[in-house]
Design a protein around this motif. Sequence first.
Motif, PDB file in Angstrom:
ATOM      1  N   LYS A  20      -8.171  44.982  -1.268  1.00 14.26           N
ATOM      2  CA  LYS A  20      -7.890  44.258  -0.030  1.00 14.26           C
ATOM      3  C   LYS A  20      -6.593  44.725   0.624  1.00 14.26           C
ATOM      4  O   LYS A  20      -6.431  44.596   1.808  1.00 14.26           O
ATOM      5  CB  LYS A  20      -7.833  42.763  -0.301  1.00 14.26           C
ATOM      6  CG  LYS A  20      -9.176  42.202  -0.715  1.00 14.26           C
ATOM      7  CD  LYS A  20      -9.078  40.723  -1.000  1.00 14.26           C
ATOM      8  CE  LYS A  20     -10.309  40.212  -1.651  1.00 14.26           C
ATOM      9  NZ  LYS A  20     -11.306  39.669  -0.854  1.00 14.26           N
ATOM     10  N   GLY A  21      -5.661  45.275  -0.152  1.00 15.44           N
ATOM     11  CA  GLY A  21      -4.369  45.660   0.391  1.00 15.44           C
ATOM     12  C   GLY A  21      -4.413  46.850   1.324  1.00 15.44           C
ATOM     13  O   GLY A  21      -3.601  46.953   2.224  1.00 15.44           O
ATOM     14  N   ASP A  22      -5.321  47.761   1.129  1.00 16.64           N
ATOM     15  CA  ASP A  22      -5.383  48.973   1.935  1.00 16.64           C
ATOM     16  C   ASP A  22      -6.849  49.290   2.235  1.00 16.64           C
ATOM     17  O   ASP A  22      -7.553  49.831   1.381  1.00 16.64           O
ATOM     18  CB  ASP A  22      -4.732  50.140   1.203  1.00 16.64           C
ATOM     19  CG  ASP A  22      -4.620  51.391   2.054  1.00 16.64           C
ATOM     20  OD1 ASP A  22      -5.259  51.460   3.126  1.00 16.64           O
ATOM     21  OD2 ASP A  22      -3.904  52.311   1.656  1.00 16.64           O
ATOM     22  N   PRO A  23      -7.319  48.978   3.437  1.00 19.89           N
ATOM     23  CA  PRO A  23      -8.732  49.200   3.751  1.00 19.89           C
ATOM     24  C   PRO A  23      -9.119  50.674   3.755  1.00 19.89           C
ATOM     25  O   PRO A  23     -10.298  50.993   3.697  1.00 19.89           O
ATOM     26  CB  PRO A  23      -8.886  48.587   5.146  1.00 19.89           C
ATOM     27  CG  PRO A  23      -7.515  48.592   5.713  1.00 19.89           C
ATOM     28  CD  PRO A  23      -6.574  48.430   4.559  1.00 19.89           C
ATOM     29  N   ASP A  24      -8.148  51.568   3.801  1.00 25.14           N
ATOM     30  CA  ASP A  24      -8.448  52.996   3.784  1.00 25.14           C
ATOM     31  C   ASP A  24      -8.458  53.577   2.377  1.00 25.14           C
ATOM     32  O   ASP A  24      -8.655  54.777   2.212  1.00 25.14           O
ATOM     33  CB  ASP A  24      -7.435  53.771   4.638  1.00 25.14           C
ATOM     34  CG  ASP A  24      -7.632  53.514   6.120  1.00 25.14           C
ATOM     35  OD1 ASP A  24      -8.745  53.091   6.506  1.00 25.14           O
ATOM     36  OD2 ASP A  24      -6.684  53.730   6.884  1.00 25.14           O
ATOM     37  N   TRP A  25      -8.215  52.770   1.349  1.00 21.22           N
ATOM     38  CA  TRP A  25      -8.235  53.280  -0.023  1.00 21.22           C
ATOM     39  C   TRP A  25      -9.629  53.060  -0.579  1.00 21.22           C
ATOM     40  O   TRP A  25     -10.042  51.933  -0.849  1.00 21.22           O
ATOM     41  CB  TRP A  25      -7.182  52.581  -0.881  1.00 21.22           C
ATOM     42  CG  TRP A  25      -7.130  53.122  -2.267  1.00 21.22           C
ATOM     43  CD1 TRP A  25      -7.417  52.446  -3.420  1.00 21.22           C
ATOM     44  CD2 TRP A  25      -6.799  54.453  -2.670  1.00 21.22           C
ATOM     45  NE1 TRP A  25      -7.274  53.269  -4.496  1.00 21.22           N
ATOM     46  CE2 TRP A  25      -6.906  54.511  -4.061  1.00 21.22           C
ATOM     47  CE3 TRP A  25      -6.438  55.599  -1.974  1.00 21.22           C
ATOM     48  CZ2 TRP A  25      -6.648  55.678  -4.783  1.00 21.22           C
ATOM     49  CZ3 TRP A  25      -6.184  56.762  -2.682  1.00 21.22           C
ATOM     50  CH2 TRP A  25      -6.281  56.786  -4.074  1.00 21.22           C
ATOM     51  N   PRO A  26     -10.393  54.142  -0.785  1.00 23.49           N
ATOM     52  CA  PRO A  26     -11.800  54.008  -1.158  1.00 23.49           C
ATOM     53  C   PRO A  26     -12.067  53.975  -2.662  1.00 23.49           C
ATOM     54  O   PRO A  26     -13.209  53.824  -3.068  1.00 23.49           O
ATOM     55  CB  PRO A  26     -12.409  55.275  -0.557  1.00 23.49           C
ATOM     56  CG  PRO A  26     -11.323  56.294  -0.720  1.00 23.49           C
ATOM     57  CD  PRO A  26     -10.043  55.522  -0.462  1.00 23.49           C
ATOM     58  N   CYS A  27     -11.043  54.118  -3.469  1.00 25.14           N
ATOM     59  CA  CYS A  27     -11.246  54.287  -4.908  1.00 25.14           C
ATOM     60  C   CYS A  27     -11.174  52.970  -5.660  1.00 25.14           C
ATOM     61  O   CYS A  27     -10.521  52.028  -5.214  1.00 25.14           O
ATOM     62  CB  CYS A  27     -10.192  55.242  -5.460  1.00 25.14           C
ATOM     63  SG  CYS A  27     -10.223  56.861  -4.640  1.00 25.14           S
ATOM     64  N   VAL A  28     -11.838  52.933  -6.796  1.00 22.60           N
ATOM     65  CA  VAL A  28     -11.810  51.764  -7.657  1.00 22.60           C
ATOM     66  C   VAL A  28     -10.421  51.613  -8.276  1.00 22.60           C
ATOM     67  O   VAL A  28      -9.920  50.511  -8.429  1.00 22.60           O
ATOM     68  CB  VAL A  28     -12.886  51.888  -8.762  1.00 22.60           C
ATOM     69  CG1 VAL A  28     -12.780  50.757  -9.757  1.00 22.60           C
ATOM     70  CG2 VAL A  28     -14.270  51.922  -8.138  1.00 22.60           C
ATOM     71  N   GLN A  29      -9.806  52.747  -8.605  1.00 18.77           N
ATOM     72  CA  GLN A  29      -8.471  52.709  -9.196  1.00 18.77           C
ATOM     73  C   GLN A  29      -7.487  52.072  -8.218  1.00 18.77           C
ATOM     74  O   GLN A  29      -7.579  52.283  -7.016  1.00 18.77           O
ATOM     75  CB  GLN A  29      -7.951  54.125  -9.524  1.00 18.77           C
ATOM     76  CG  GLN A  29      -8.802  54.904 -10.459  1.00 18.77           C
ATOM     77  CD  GLN A  29      -9.848  55.749  -9.732  1.00 18.77           C
ATOM     78  OE1 GLN A  29     -10.260  55.448  -8.629  1.00 18.77           O
ATOM     79  NE2 GLN A  29     -10.284  56.804 -10.380  1.00 18.77           N
ATOM     80  N   ARG A  30      -6.545  51.343  -8.756  1.00 23.62           N
ATOM     81  CA  ARG A  30      -5.510  50.731  -7.925  1.00 23.62           C
ATOM     82  C   ARG A  30      -4.678  51.833  -7.282  1.00 23.62           C
ATOM     83  O   ARG A  30      -4.333  52.817  -7.927  1.00 23.62           O
ATOM     84  CB  ARG A  30      -4.634  49.849  -8.818  1.00 23.62           C
ATOM     85  CG  ARG A  30      -3.638  49.053  -8.057  1.00 23.62           C
ATOM     86  CD  ARG A  30      -2.948  48.047  -8.975  1.00 23.62           C
ATOM     87  NE  ARG A  30      -1.669  47.770  -8.401  1.00 23.62           N
ATOM     88  CZ  ARG A  30      -0.502  48.054  -8.965  1.00 23.62           C
ATOM     89  NH1 ARG A  30      -0.463  48.578 -10.156  1.00 23.62           N
ATOM     90  NH2 ARG A  30       0.609  47.791  -8.350  1.00 23.62           N
ATOM     91  N   LEU A  31      -4.346  51.650  -6.036  1.00 26.00           N
ATOM     92  CA  LEU A  31      -3.541  52.632  -5.318  1.00 26.00           C
ATOM     93  C   LEU A  31      -2.085  52.518  -5.763  1.00 26.00           C
ATOM     94  O   LEU A  31      -1.466  51.466  -5.634  1.00 26.00           O
ATOM     95  CB  LEU A  31      -3.642  52.416  -3.805  1.00 26.00           C
ATOM     96  CG  LEU A  31      -2.725  53.289  -2.950  1.00 26.00           C
ATOM     97  CD1 LEU A  31      -3.005  54.772  -3.165  1.00 26.00           C
ATOM     98  CD2 LEU A  31      -2.866  52.929  -1.488  1.00 26.00           C
TER      99      LEU A  31
END
Length: 192
Positions: A20-31
């Motif tokens: 939810k924090g970054d809509p452009d982060w597509p990965c399952v891993q935490r950014l």
Amino acid sequence: MRPWLALAALLPAAALAQPKGDPDWPCVQRLVPVVAAGALWPEAGEGDWHAEPEVAALARRLAPRGVAEAEGLAAIEGFAAPLGPDQRRRLLPLAFAGLLEETNAQRGQVIEQLRRFARRQRDLAERVRGLEAEQRAAPTAAQEELTQRHFFAAKAYSDAERTLRYACEAPVRLEARLGAWTRALRAALPGE
């Protein structure tokens, strides 16, 4: 079941994988945008690794993504072997700082590529949904062309999703490689 309806069921699942924090982060891993020095070497040394030509050369040689972990371990061993204890205490923490900075630069580029990819995927998903709506509203004569357009857009989306799973591992692999190199540097310190 119509083929475009099967893909429509998949599209929301891809959106749920994004934190939810970054809509452009597509990965399952935490950014994690940057690997912090304290996470790997809490008492890292002071100084500028750029000022030591041998350290700078080592960091730049090992930083590219294509450098294998084993190759880096051998280079670190070769770098540390001729150093005396005092040189090791001074230069190995600087080598860590250089490898950390260079690895973070590589990771930053990969993360930005993943974000751009996510934005393109979102746009493509919208295009697929739009084509689905057009298909439902189109007269029978236009159905064949719309079905083909939808098929190719949906295939492009699905193919890219398969690639994304692999691409999301790139930052993780860079972190793991840096961890192995950090352990090798620490092991070469006197008294470790």
